[in-house]
Write a protein that holds these residues in place. Structure first.
Motif, PDB file in Angstrom:
ATOM      1  N   THR A   1       0.819  -1.168   0.216  1.00  0.00           N
ATOM      2  CA  THR A   1       0.123   0.128   0.154  1.00  0.00           C
ATOM      3  C   THR A   1       0.911   1.346   0.148  1.00  0.00           C
ATOM      4  OG1 THR A   1      -1.500  -1.168   1.637  1.00  0.00           O
ATOM      5  CG2 THR A   1      -1.915   0.930   1.277  1.00  0.00           C
ATOM      6  N   LEU A   2       0.583   2.013  -0.998  1.00  0.00           N
ATOM      7  CA  LEU A   2       1.430   3.492  -1.019  1.00  0.00           C
ATOM      8  C   LEU A   2       1.491   3.996   0.262  1.00  0.00           C
ATOM      9  CD1 LEU A   2       0.992   4.047  -4.858  1.00  0.00           C
ATOM     10  CD2 LEU A   2       3.122   3.209  -3.642  1.00  0.00           C
ATOM     11  N   TRP A   3       2.438   4.639   0.755  1.00  0.00           N
ATOM     12  CA  TRP A   3       2.480   5.522   2.057  1.00  0.00           C
ATOM     13  C   TRP A   3       2.668   7.042   1.264  1.00  0.00           C
ATOM     14  CZ3 TRP A   3       7.045   7.398   4.465  1.00  0.00           C
ATOM     15  CH2 TRP A   3       6.965   8.339   5.502  1.00  0.00           C
ATOM     16  N   LYS A   4       2.003   7.967   1.683  1.00  0.00           N
ATOM     17  CA  LYS A   4       1.834   9.391   1.301  1.00  0.00           C
ATOM     18  C   LYS A   4       2.284   9.638  -0.223  1.00  0.00           C
ATOM     19  CE  LYS A   4       6.726  10.488   2.664  1.00  0.00           C
ATOM     20  NZ  LYS A   4       7.580  11.440   2.657  1.00  0.00           N
ATOM     21  N   PRO A   5       1.257   8.932  -0.808  1.00  0.00           N
ATOM     22  CA  PRO A   5       1.518   8.807  -2.324  1.00  0.00           C
ATOM     23  C   PRO A   5       1.379  10.112  -3.166  1.00  0.00           C
ATOM     24  CG  PRO A   5      -0.414   7.882  -1.951  1.00  0.00           C
ATOM     25  CD  PRO A   5       0.067   8.155  -0.591  1.00  0.00           C
ATOM     26  N   ALA A   6       1.957  10.585  -4.022  1.00  0.00           N
ATOM     27  CA  ALA A   6       1.882  11.620  -4.858  1.00  0.00           C
ATOM     28  C   ALA A   6       0.621  11.425  -5.697  1.00  0.00           C
ATOM     29  CB  ALA A   6       2.874  11.914  -5.684  1.00  0.00           C
ATOM     30  N   VAL A   7       0.288  12.414  -6.620  1.00  0.00           N
ATOM     31  CA  VAL A   7      -0.951  12.233  -7.301  1.00  0.00           C
ATOM     32  C   VAL A   7      -0.836  10.974  -8.154  1.00  0.00           C
ATOM     33  CG1 VAL A   7      -2.528  13.183  -9.046  1.00  0.00           C
ATOM     34  CG2 VAL A   7      -1.569  14.767  -7.029  1.00  0.00           C
ATOM     35  N   PHE A   8       0.186  10.725  -8.852  1.00  0.00           N
ATOM     36  CA  PHE A   8       0.359   9.524  -9.765  1.00  0.00           C
ATOM     37  C   PHE A   8      -0.228   8.454  -8.659  1.00  0.00           C
ATOM     38  CE2 PHE A   8       2.747   5.923 -11.262  1.00  0.00           C
ATOM     39  CZ  PHE A   8       2.520   6.250 -12.518  1.00  0.00           C
TER      40      PHE A   8
END
Lengths: 346, 452
Positions: free
Chosen positions: B407-414
């Motif tokens: 699970t991506l953490w603090k993902p950027a918009v992409f």
């Protein structure tokens, strides 16, 4: 590539077997020592290869100057009996890999002080005691080009030393030094003991830091004010390769008015700081290391030491904090000497 | 005069509003690879009341509002993607209450971790909070807005698991409190009232956190770091399992990086331990090294690489200093600990393809319930080609994380879009409802967590 100069006949005719019988970490009588030495000479497995703590002391104990420790390390490597776990060996070997460009070298044609792989400690090398010496290896980004590599004796890797050392010698020689004062015992031992033992040519003259300090203090004798401290000295493993230079410890203490306290673990009976032992594969090594340090520091305390003098950064890093927590101030030899001539320690 | 500007001046005062190009320029930048995004206004409120008035005004004028803490997320999460008001919260930096016996502290949202640490050192040296692996300028609020983690991650999990109460200004201006403080009681617990706190992890797109009560933990007199080193990455999960079983560490990270050479293709399990005495530390070391890890030492597959070292900080930013130009950005993901070997191998592969020395780090959360794994990509700020490679490597890593079950953490918009593309539809629709309910005009940090 290089031939190890080991004279078997000296061992065959040895009566004392001091190299093993005096070992502080293995229990061997003369008879057992003779058997184990024969195994080492003939390239067979020996309990020595498994139990050696790599303290270097047998190099000093050997009355014939026959390099028993280098033989042990060579055999450990040949037989794949490493004292340390594989990842620690890899880590260690990688420590010596230069990675940030080559040093800029200019010809000095005079005496130099070689910091080796301890460029971050250049602050220790200042003041009157070091006037007239050009420092080399003062850039921590480039210091691995000056790393004497002798540390790999703890890692059962004479092959790494032999592969890299000629390049290091070439780098230092490029400065065209008339003589090289080595900041660390390990460098001095490399060029005066290890290299000759393996037939590696060293084209410069080496001087031990303590010899330099002693000579400079003599020149500055009028400025010396006795420090009046009771001191203990933590002798590093590599000092075993240059017992002649060890004699300068007491000479310096006498000259600057430091009382070298009377201890059990001193000079030839000195105990290892444990920096390598803590990681060894032998069962209980971590606990053994702690007990060793407790014994060592307890001995300093009992002898009434106020200061513990270090010259080896590994010893300082391993024991400095514990020494201080036991009420004894850890201090570098160079700083103690500087204090004696009224300078402020680094 | 611009009516928004005039309204901001009226709310926070002339000195704390700006439309000057040089100041907007500063706020248009992020430290990572994101392209600059210019705000139209910068305002720095001092109270929750001022924040409330600003968002009410922004709703009336349909202007975007982007809350900003330390600005250190590296993922461009506080960049004004659609212009509007950049709300710099760093003036809200008062430490309001320190309750020693109750072990909590109430702070304003813009308080930096460095300030809180200094405050605790001075006024309650036997207590500590969890500092993230970020520079001391990182703020408490910014860290919660992204579900940060740091010290004490092993025993206590995410920083957002260490909250005992919160005050939030909703996008429509209401000021709400969550936890015991909502009853007028002290700020000692977030539970057990019905959970309506939907602000952490939203990057400020559902509201603006203005006050926080943080749990404090015992701070022992001695803090040291030991390192256990292995060469085979497949051993890392079981070693962490052994270490989390005894639960002696305050923090555990596994670092591997190409530069400097001693770290190359090796895995350093960094174990932070603390104690009030040497005896306590030794007790912990016995349990870890002598009881649980001895088998690896004996068989030669693992070893004690260092012991009793000072605890360094911050970690990640240092590792990227090995490349000329000083830039770096990383993908952080929350992964199962068991996936460490694949995460590491992916890092080596993706970095190698882009000509970037690999840098990976895993931080254990809870008793090995998960780990934050980061892939750091260094670049030269003055060399657009290296920036492009780093950006591409980041995107590829985002995709790889999802392939690996992470699970991506603090993902950027992409990365946010990647997550929402894969998200269970019911959950996605609920996120949409929450966002719409709280922020009907879509003024809060638009562009982030926008459900199509």
């Amino acid at each position: 590539m290089f031939e190890f100069q080991f004279d078997e006949s000296k061992c065959h005719s040895c009566e004392t077997r001091d190299c093993m019988t005096r070992c502080q970490y293995m229990d061997l009588d003369a008879e057992a020592a003779a058997i184990e030495m024969e195994k080492l000479i003939s390239g067979q497995d020996s309990r020595v290869l498994h139990e050696c703590r790599t303290c270097y002391a047998c190099e000093e104990y050997c009355p014939a100057g026959n390099h028993p420790f280098y033989l042990i390390v060579k055999r450990q490597e040949e037989l794949g009996i490493a004292p340390l776990p594989d990842p620690i060996i890899r880590q260690g070997i990688q420590v010596g890999v230069p990675f940030r460009g080559d040093p800029e070298i200019t010809e000095i044609n005079g005496p130099v002080l070689n910091m080796g792989v301890f460029s971050p400690l250049t602050r220790l090398i200042q003041g009157k005691l070091f006037e007239g010496l050009t420092r080399i290896s003062t850039d921590s980004r480039k210091m691995h080009h000056f790393f004497c590599q002798l540390m790999y004796l703890h890692f059962a890797r004479t092959s790494v030393i032999n592969e890299r050392l000629p390049g290091v010698i070439e780098t230092i020689s490029a400065y065209k030094p008339t003589e090289v004062v080595h900041f660390h015992d390990e460098c001095y031992g490399t060029y005066t003991s290890y290299a000759p033992a393996f037939g590696i040519e060293v084209p410069f003259r080496s001087i031990h830091l303590f010899e330099h300090l002693y000579n400079r203090l003599n020149e500055l004798r009028d400025e010396i004010r006795p420090v009046n401290y009771k001191v203990a000295y933590q002798r590093p493993c590599s000092s075993r390769l240059s017992p002649d230079a060890h004699g300068y410890v007491d000479k310096i203490f006498d000259l600057i008015g430091a009382e070298h306290v009377s201890r059990r673990y001193v000079d030839e009976n000195a105990l290892c700081c444990g920096s390598t032992i803590v990681s060894q594969k032998q069962e209980g090594s971590r606990r053994f290391c702690l007990e060793l340090q407790e014994k060592n520091i307890g001995d300093m305390k009992q002898a009434g030491a106020e200061l513990c003098i270090f010259n080896c950064p590994a010893c300082m890093q391993t024991m400095g904090k514990q020494v201080a927590e036991n009420g004894i101030m850890p201090i570098w030899m160079s700083d103690l000497c500087r204090m004696a001539i009224g300078e402020t320690p680094a | 005069m611009d009516s928004v500007y005039a309204a901001l001046v009226e709310i926070v005062g002339q000195d704390y509003v700006s439309t000057r190009t040089e100041e907007l320029f500063t706020y248009s930048k992020d430290l990572g690879t994101s392209e600059p995004q210019w705000p139209d206004y910068v305002a720095a409120p001092a109270t929750a009341g001022q924040v409330s008035r600003i968002v009410q005004m922004a709703n009336e004028k349909n202007v975007a509002v982007v809350p900003l803490g330390g600005g250190l997320s590296l993922a461009g999460l506080a960049l004004p993607l659609k212009g509007g008001i950049e709300l710099d919260l760093k003036r809200m930096n008062r430490i309001l209450e320190l309750n020693e016996k109750g072990r909590y502290v109430v702070v304003e949202v813009g308080t930096s971790h460095g300030k809180l640490t200094a405050h605790l050192h001075k006024h309650a040296p036997h207590l500590m909070h969890s500092e993230p692996g970020a520079p001391p300028a990182a703020t408490i609020g910014g860290n919660l807005a992204i579900h940060g983690q740091g010290d004490l991650g092993h025993p206590y999990g995410f920083n957002s698991d260490m909250v005992s109460g919160m005050e939030v200004v909703l996008p429509t201006g209401e000021i709400c409190r969550f936890g015991s403080c909502a009853l007028g009681n002290s700020w000692y617990t977030l539970h057990p009232l019905p959970d309506v706190s939907m602000f952490m992890g939203w990057s400020g797109s559902t509201g603006i956190i203005t006050k926080v009560s943080l749990r404090l933990f015992p701070c022992k007199k001695i803090h040291e770091q030991d390192a256990f080193v292995v060469e085979n990455e497949d051993l890392v999960p079981e070693i962490l399992y052994e270490l989390t079983h005894v639960g002696m560490a305050e923090d555990m990270m596994v670092v591997s990086q190409e530069i400097p050479p001693p770290f190359n293709r090796l895995h350093y399990v960094l174990i932070n331990i603390s104690g009030d005495s040497r005896k306590e530390l030794e007790f912990k070391r016995q349990l870890m090294f002598d009881d649980r890890l001895y088998k690896y030492i004996q068989e030669g597959t693992g070893g004690i690489g260092a012991g009793g070292q000072e605890v360094p900080r911050p970690v990640v930013s240092k590792t990227s200093d090995w490349r000329k130009g000083g830039g770096f950005e990383y993908v952080g993901a929350i992964m199962p600990v068991a996936s460490y070997p694949e995460c590491y191998r992916s890092g080596v592969e993706i970095s190698g393809r882009h000509g970037i020395p690999y840098t990976t780090l895993g931080r254990v959360l809870g008793s090995g319930h998960s780990m934050m794994f980061s892939w750091t990509f260094a670049f030269n700020r003055a060399d657009e080609d290296t920036v492009r490679h780093a950006r591409q490597a980041l995107h590829e890593t985002d995709e790889r994380v999802l392939e690996l079950g992470g699970t991506l953490w603090k993902p950027a918009v992409f990365g946010q879009k990647l997550l929402m593309d894969r998200m269970d539809d019911g959950t996605l629709q609920m996120m949409k409802k929450v966002k719409h309910m709280l922020d009907p005009n879509g003024i809060m940090n638009p562009g982030n967590w926008e459900v199509a």
